[in-house]
Write a protein that holds these residues in place. Sequence first.
Motif, PDB file in Angstrom:
ATOM      1  N   GLY A 129       0.385  -0.851   0.120  1.00  0.00           N
ATOM      2  CA  GLY A 129       0.192   0.016   0.479  1.00  0.00           C
ATOM      3  C   GLY A 129       1.218   1.101  -0.044  1.00  0.00           C
ATOM      4  O   GLY A 129      -0.012   2.727   0.181  1.00  0.00           O
ATOM      5  N   GLN A 130       2.285   0.649  -0.385  1.00  0.00           N
ATOM      6  CA  GLN A 130       2.887   1.794   0.205  1.00  0.00           C
ATOM      7  C   GLN A 130       3.025   2.657  -1.331  1.00  0.00           C
ATOM      8  O   GLN A 130       3.516   3.865  -1.725  1.00  0.00           O
ATOM      9  N   THR A 131       2.453   2.422  -2.654  1.00  0.00           N
ATOM     10  CA  THR A 131       2.645   2.799  -3.537  1.00  0.00           C
ATOM     11  C   THR A 131       1.604   2.581  -4.435  1.00  0.00           C
ATOM     12  O   THR A 131       0.823   1.671  -4.483  1.00  0.00           O
ATOM     13  N   GLN A 132       1.632   3.544  -5.157  1.00  0.00           N
ATOM     14  CA  GLN A 132      -0.156   4.381  -5.554  1.00  0.00           C
ATOM     15  C   GLN A 132       0.270   3.523  -7.470  1.00  0.00           C
ATOM     16  O   GLN A 132       1.793   4.611  -8.371  1.00  0.00           O
ATOM     17  N   ALA A 133      -0.407   3.630  -7.753  1.00  0.00           N
ATOM     18  CA  ALA A 133      -1.093   2.888  -9.261  1.00  0.00           C
ATOM     19  C   ALA A 133      -2.071   3.903 -10.082  1.00  0.00           C
ATOM     20  O   ALA A 133      -2.777   4.501  -9.497  1.00  0.00           O
ATOM     21  N   TYR A 134      -1.764   5.196 -10.924  1.00  0.00           N
ATOM     22  CA  TYR A 134      -2.596   6.049 -12.054  1.00  0.00           C
ATOM     23  C   TYR A 134      -2.194   5.715 -12.642  1.00  0.00           C
ATOM     24  O   TYR A 134      -1.435   5.350 -13.679  1.00  0.00           O
ATOM     25  N   PHE A 135      -3.717   6.198 -13.488  1.00  0.00           N
ATOM     26  CA  PHE A 135      -4.045   5.750 -14.989  1.00  0.00           C
ATOM     27  C   PHE A 135      -4.738   7.675 -15.655  1.00  0.00           C
ATOM     28  O   PHE A 135      -5.495   7.816 -15.090  1.00  0.00           O
ATOM     29  N   LEU A 136      -4.771   7.002 -17.044  1.00  0.00           N
ATOM     30  CA  LEU A 136      -5.284   8.018 -17.622  1.00  0.00           C
ATOM     31  C   LEU A 136      -6.448   7.188 -18.846  1.00  0.00           C
ATOM     32  O   LEU A 136      -6.278   6.381 -19.128  1.00  0.00           O
ATOM     33  N   ARG A 137      -6.953   8.781 -18.886  1.00  0.00           N
ATOM     34  CA  ARG A 137      -8.368   8.484 -19.861  1.00  0.00           C
ATOM     35  C   ARG A 137      -7.988   8.740 -21.421  1.00  0.00           C
ATOM     36  O   ARG A 137      -8.187   7.876 -22.458  1.00  0.00           O
ATOM     37  N   HIS A 138      -6.365   9.265 -21.753  1.00  0.00           N
ATOM     38  CA  HIS A 138      -6.129   9.032 -22.647  1.00  0.00           C
ATOM     39  C   HIS A 138      -4.908   8.868 -23.239  1.00  0.00           C
ATOM     40  O   HIS A 138      -3.389   8.986 -23.396  1.00  0.00           O
ATOM     41  N   GLU A 139      -5.311   7.121 -21.984  1.00  0.00           N
ATOM     42  CA  GLU A 139      -3.496   6.150 -21.585  1.00  0.00           C
ATOM     43  C   GLU A 139      -2.521   6.669 -23.513  1.00  0.00           C
ATOM     44  O   GLU A 139      -1.781   6.014 -23.020  1.00  0.00           O
ATOM     45  N   GLY A 140      -3.464   6.218 -24.419  1.00  0.00           N
ATOM     46  CA  GLY A 140      -3.047   5.479 -25.602  1.00  0.00           C
ATOM     47  C   GLY A 140      -1.772   6.759 -25.903  1.00  0.00           C
ATOM     48  O   GLY A 140      -1.522   7.164 -27.409  1.00  0.00           O
ATOM     49  N   TYR A 141      -2.098   7.823 -25.797  1.00  0.00           N
ATOM     50  CA  TYR A 141      -1.939   8.914 -26.830  1.00  0.00           C
ATOM     51  C   TYR A 141      -0.950  10.226 -25.931  1.00  0.00           C
ATOM     52  O   TYR A 141      -0.744  11.412 -26.518  1.00  0.00           O
ATOM     53  N   LEU A 142       0.030  10.099 -25.531  1.00  0.00           N
ATOM     54  CA  LEU A 142       1.211  10.535 -24.413  1.00  0.00           C
ATOM     55  C   LEU A 142       2.268  10.444 -25.739  1.00  0.00           C
ATOM     56  O   LEU A 142       2.080  12.250 -25.666  1.00  0.00           O
ATOM     57  N   GLY A 143       1.766   9.835 -26.489  1.00  0.00           N
ATOM     58  CA  GLY A 143       3.348  10.140 -28.039  1.00  0.00           C
ATOM     59  C   GLY A 143       2.726  11.198 -28.019  1.00  0.00           C
ATOM     60  O   GLY A 143       3.221  11.763 -28.790  1.00  0.00           O
ATOM     61  N   ALA A 144       1.811  11.245 -28.306  1.00  0.00           N
ATOM     62  CA  ALA A 144       0.988  11.947 -29.655  1.00  0.00           C
ATOM     63  C   ALA A 144       0.451  13.047 -29.282  1.00  0.00           C
ATOM     64  O   ALA A 144       0.987  13.955 -30.185  1.00  0.00           O
ATOM     65  N   VAL A 145       0.252  13.748 -28.414  1.00  0.00           N
ATOM     66  CA  VAL A 145       0.411  14.949 -27.813  1.00  0.00           C
ATOM     67  C   VAL A 145       0.726  15.694 -27.443  1.00  0.00           C
ATOM     68  O   VAL A 145       1.560  16.301 -27.996  1.00  0.00           O
ATOM     69  N   GLY A 146       2.464  14.861 -26.670  1.00  0.00           N
ATOM     70  CA  GLY A 146       3.250  15.026 -26.604  1.00  0.00           C
ATOM     71  C   GLY A 146       4.287  16.047 -28.165  1.00  0.00           C
ATOM     72  O   GLY A 146       4.930  17.104 -27.951  1.00  0.00           O
ATOM     73  N   ALA A 147       4.443  15.474 -29.107  1.00  0.00           N
ATOM     74  CA  ALA A 147       4.508  15.916 -30.523  1.00  0.00           C
ATOM     75  C   ALA A 147       4.042  16.795 -31.049  1.00  0.00           C
ATOM     76  O   ALA A 147       4.465  17.569 -31.590  1.00  0.00           O
ATOM     77  N   PHE A 148       1.934  16.428 -30.588  1.00  0.00           N
ATOM     78  CA  PHE A 148       1.152  18.403 -30.958  1.00  0.00           C
ATOM     79  C   PHE A 148       1.641  18.845 -30.119  1.00  0.00           C
ATOM     80  O   PHE A 148       1.907  20.489 -30.885  1.00  0.00           O
ATOM     81  N   LEU A 149       2.595  19.178 -28.891  1.00  0.00           N
ATOM     82  CA  LEU A 149       2.207  20.174 -28.065  1.00  0.00           C
ATOM     83  C   LEU A 149       4.261  20.675 -28.666  1.00  0.00           C
ATOM     84  O   LEU A 149       4.476  21.136 -28.406  1.00  0.00           O
ATOM     85  N   LYS A 150       4.778  20.073 -29.380  1.00  0.00           N
ATOM     86  CA  LYS A 150       6.670  20.216 -29.490  1.00  0.00           C
ATOM     87  C   LYS A 150       6.001  21.453 -30.745  1.00  0.00           C
ATOM     88  O   LYS A 150       6.731  21.730 -30.910  1.00  0.00           O
ATOM     89  N   ARG A 151       4.983  21.307 -31.350  1.00  0.00           N
ATOM     90  CA  ARG A 151       4.979  21.978 -32.477  1.00  0.00           C
ATOM     91  C   ARG A 151       4.283  23.450 -31.269  1.00  0.00           C
ATOM     92  O   ARG A 151       3.690  24.887 -32.361  1.00  0.00           O
TER      93      ARG A 151
END
Length: 489
Positions: A429-451
């Motif tokens: 119980g000392q470590t917490q797992a977190y999830f995201l609603r757009h978990e599959g799009y981290l890289g794509a959004v990161g690339a979008f932000l690079k612009r």
Amino acid sequence: MPQSQANAHADTAIAAGDDIDHREGNPRPRAMTSTATTTAEIDSTISHPGSVRINVKGAFIVDGTEQPSTPANGYTNGSYHEGKDIRLPNHTAVVSHIAVDIGGSLAKLVYFSREAHSTEPGGRLNFHSFETDHIDDCIEFMRHLKDNQLALNGSKPNDLCIMATGGGAFKYHDKIKKALGVDVLSEDEMTCLIIGLDFFITEIPREVFTYSETQPMQFVEPEADIYPYMLVNIGSGVSILKVSGPRKYQRVGGTSLGGGTLWGLLSLLTPAESFDDMLDMAAQGDNAKVDMLVGDIYGTDYNKIGLKSTAIASSFGKVFRMKREAENEAEDNGNGVSDDHQHGEPIHDPQNSTPASQPRTRADAPSRFSASDISRSLLYAISNNIGQIAYLHSHIHGLSHIYFGGSFIRGHPQTMNTLSYAIRFWSKGQTQAYFLRHEGYLGAVGAFLKRQPRNWGRRGSFEGDGAALEDRLRKRSEAGQGVDDASAV
């Protein structure tokens, strides 16, 4: 360009952080929008989208299956619309680029659009995915976006730029450039993952959540300082990153047993034709019919070491014994094969001197295992393995926050519960797992932000090397300890 359209493009969005400071009573006045913009400045903004400021004030996720009311709506041809667009109600400037993250299994695409029939300002970020084997469909979809750029967001087709990341950004670079006739800028995959995750954690409400069977989806707000944390990105394979600050990361581990493993093995073992088919079957299956459980060995819980009777002792552990029983039963009923063939010797076609294409073996005995049971067992096996490896790395590096990303998860309850349970169990119980609603799009959004090198997010949080975000989080932390927040910029 009509004057009304020019005025819309000329509107320079304020940084959302400015408005927050004003609303919270900070003495610093909010930034003013531009009131006079020349035609040359407008043309420069359209031709050089890197100067566009994106306003995330009031951003929210559009829940449900509502489709975007844009010229891209209705385009199928192999695409999958996620139905979780991010509405940006206060953004008005032109965005003339799209981003794609091309992995070994899936290509994920992000683009901005206005809502064609809406009287409200702003627009939304749209999310689509394609199987990488159908990359031509993805390219055709990008061509569709290019042809509709003016209607989508006010830019001209020739102004379009493709921001690409993932292995396919290099593998398919020339193919995309030749097919679309546009610039294709390839960005580093790991850097894009971190930029995208930082954006989701700090900028988008109701994006990050925890998961358990008793509390399926509990949204969380970012702490004063989100660093350090671990990102476990589960795509075809798995990469584990330790993130110590904005754009400061180190790949500390990984495993080749990821989404591609599940996809590949279930393609051999079940009739599923897509990853979503596999997840649907897993949701209906009973792994206890395939896996050997602690209760199968002990007849009860093994309380001394904290194992419930339902814990998996051996993935697929029942298969050999039950398969052998089924074969013996078939032979007893007169349905077995002859001794000459039961160990896998090929059966010869009397009309052909070559072996038949499918040798008959003892495996031809009736199967007791459904595709759903197999799918659930293998999903648990892969997820449990990833969860334990993730915990071990978090323990080695002293990290208590683990974010799980990647298209393997797909918001699938069994996957998230397995990963979350593994982290809680091994860390006590000392470590917490977190999830995201757009978990599959981290890289794509990161690339979008690079612009978007200027003023994307609150207080320019994604500018340059990430120093602005780091400074913002540091001052937020100081404010929480009694430091005058008026100094936080």
